[in-house]
Design an enzyme around this catalytic site. Structure first.
Site, mmCIF file in Angstrom:
data_model
loop_
_atom_site.group_PDB
_atom_site.id
_atom_site.type_symbol
_atom_site.label_atom_id
_atom_site.label_comp_id
_atom_site.label_asym_id
_atom_site.label_seq_id
_atom_site.Cartn_x
_atom_site.Cartn_y
_atom_site.Cartn_z
ATOM 1 C CG MET A 1 -1.873 1.103 1.310
ATOM 2 S SD MET A 1 -3.185 0.818 2.518
ATOM 3 C CE MET A 1 -2.451 1.475 4.007
ATOM 4 C CB CYS A 2 0.667 4.436 -1.798
ATOM 5 S SG CYS A 2 0.634 3.697 -3.415
ATOM 6 C CD GLN A 3 2.881 3.892 5.011
ATOM 7 O OE1 GLN A 3 2.793 4.808 5.826
ATOM 8 N NE2 GLN A 3 3.095 2.648 5.366
ATOM 9 C CB CYS B 1 -1.602 4.929 -5.217
ATOM 10 S SG CYS B 1 -0.505 4.259 -3.999
#
Lengths: 280, 280
Positions: free
Chosen positions: A1-3, A280
């Site tokens: 997951m992107c942050q 993303c």
């Protein structure tokens, strides 16, 4: 997951402490090694740094660490490209001009089959659902309002557009025009407002400590917003699922929190991201 | 006077050698100490570095020197703010998205009373005549063409808009969409096309030499465009006064050179800039 990482303050503040922990998630303490970006507002202008190298060993990230840029609004993003190419054109935050202001946008999530008709004003340059959603928001705002509306109207319009887009999937995002900062959680988004009396904090991702009392004045108010809390020794708050908030001067000044507020645990949020293959 | 630097190549090339001489004009060998900016296209994406510090002692310029970014199209600008504030919002190059592409623009000159009506698509964020002229060009192109026209039509349209704007004053500029690079001279703009057989060159502003044969392949073609020549040991060419050219793949592929071509001497160009109080 992107942050995601954001900052909104009532006085120009440097983000080096938070960024130092955040950037380590780009390859050392987590696996988001497909580039990063950070945008700093300075007055009406923006400094924008993008790199398709992992943030942990990017010379651009080193510059951001070593050159404390003071800003009232910052948006940063570490990318994990589970789908789509790693390319500069797909690197967040994205920037456009609307109503004579620059706007920055970064997204963490995954929108399924989100392919809106081409708008009149803004088009995506890269191939991410994230940039398409940003352009969709701007096209609709610009179509509705030829001039910037008042704050309540603007918030209501962004809330409505967000509601529409999130039916396509996970849509955690931050967006700023250098004056206020909008943050929306589909799953995980945490924040803290630091103000007097300032204390100490230690990064979760790195053995670095800061005493905020030494680097602030009593009137400072600094909101830091991040996918996951960045520090121990401090209490981070969480946005409810499907909540949009607007920060100004370091405070939440508007929210559309659902009547029944649901807060997702970190485990649930990360599991959901894995399940839908967040890109993303 | 501000200074412009551009590069257009048929293969991704780093601009560190030219930039090293160019940046020294921002405070050491000349007086353009009000910030600088440089934008690199990488594919459809852009790396954009702005600083309001003089380029000679800017940490951002140090990064650009130490981190050889390979690009086919680069535009850089050193600012001497003889009018207007030094602020990030006024720092070139400016960036906008049009037809799903990013466009960069930098200007050296001074437009008197250039205050066009607000366009439908693009507005200036800062307060320079430069950004206004960029928005004017884009607004008119976007109004005329909802999709990007063919190359000949695009060149003719930009030539016509340039002709119109330069009636307001000095209008040296460069503009690129990452594919081609437009350059226009009101006074001084020089260029060189480096191709095989490659030779050596020494910077005019610094005792640095490069042997291009060592850093190129035989098929490389690299056009460097600058307000004033950057090297000795090489023959630089000059754009005629009021000439617009389009570079692609390291060559001039279109020009609207006036029938009677006038070439301004460096002394005349600098004197004119001083006389009209060039700002950018």
């Amino acid at each position: 997951m992107c942050q995601l990482l954001g900052m909104n303050c009532n006085t120009p503040t440097d983000i080096t402490f938070s960024f130092e922990g955040f950037r380590r998630r780009g390859g050392i303490t987590d696996h988001h090694a497909d580039g990063f970006g950070i945008g700093f507002f300075e007055g009406k202008g923006i400094r924008l740094f993008h790199d398709d190298k992992p943030s942990t060993n990017s010379p651009v990230a080193d510059l951001v660490r070593d050159y404390p840029i003071k800003s009232e609004n910052v948006i940063a993003h570490i990318r994990k490209a589970s789908q789509g190419q790693t390319s500069l054109a797909n690197t967040h935050p994205f920037m456009r001009e609307m109503w004579g202001e620059y706007w920055l946008f970064a997204h963490n999530g995954h929108l399924i089959d989100f392919a809106p008709e081409q708008g009149n004003f803004y088009r995506a340059v890269g191939c991410t659902d994230s940039e398409r959603s940003f352009c969709y928001i701007l096209n609709h705002l610009r179509q509705q309002f030829s001039e910037k509306p008042d704050e309540a109207t603007l918030f209501a319009a962004i809330s409505e557009l967000t509601h529409e887009i999130r039916t396509y999937g996970l849509f955690n995002f931050m967006m700023s025009n250098g004056d206020c900062l909008f943050a929306h959680a589909s799953t995980l988004l945490h924040y803290i407002v630091r103000k007097a009396p300032f204390g100490q904090a230690r990064l979760l991702d790195n053995d670095v400590m800061v005493d905020f009392a030494e680097v602030t004045t009593p009137n400072d108010k600094v909101a830091v917003i991040a996918t996951l809390p960045l520090t121990r020794d401090e209490t981070w708050h969480q946005l409810a699922v499907n909540e949009l908030v607007m920060f100004r001067q370091g405070d939440i000044v508007r929210s559309d929190k659902p009547h029944t507020a649901i807060y997702m645990s970190v485990e649930e949020g990360l599991a959901l991201a894995r399940a839908v293959g967040v890109s993303c």
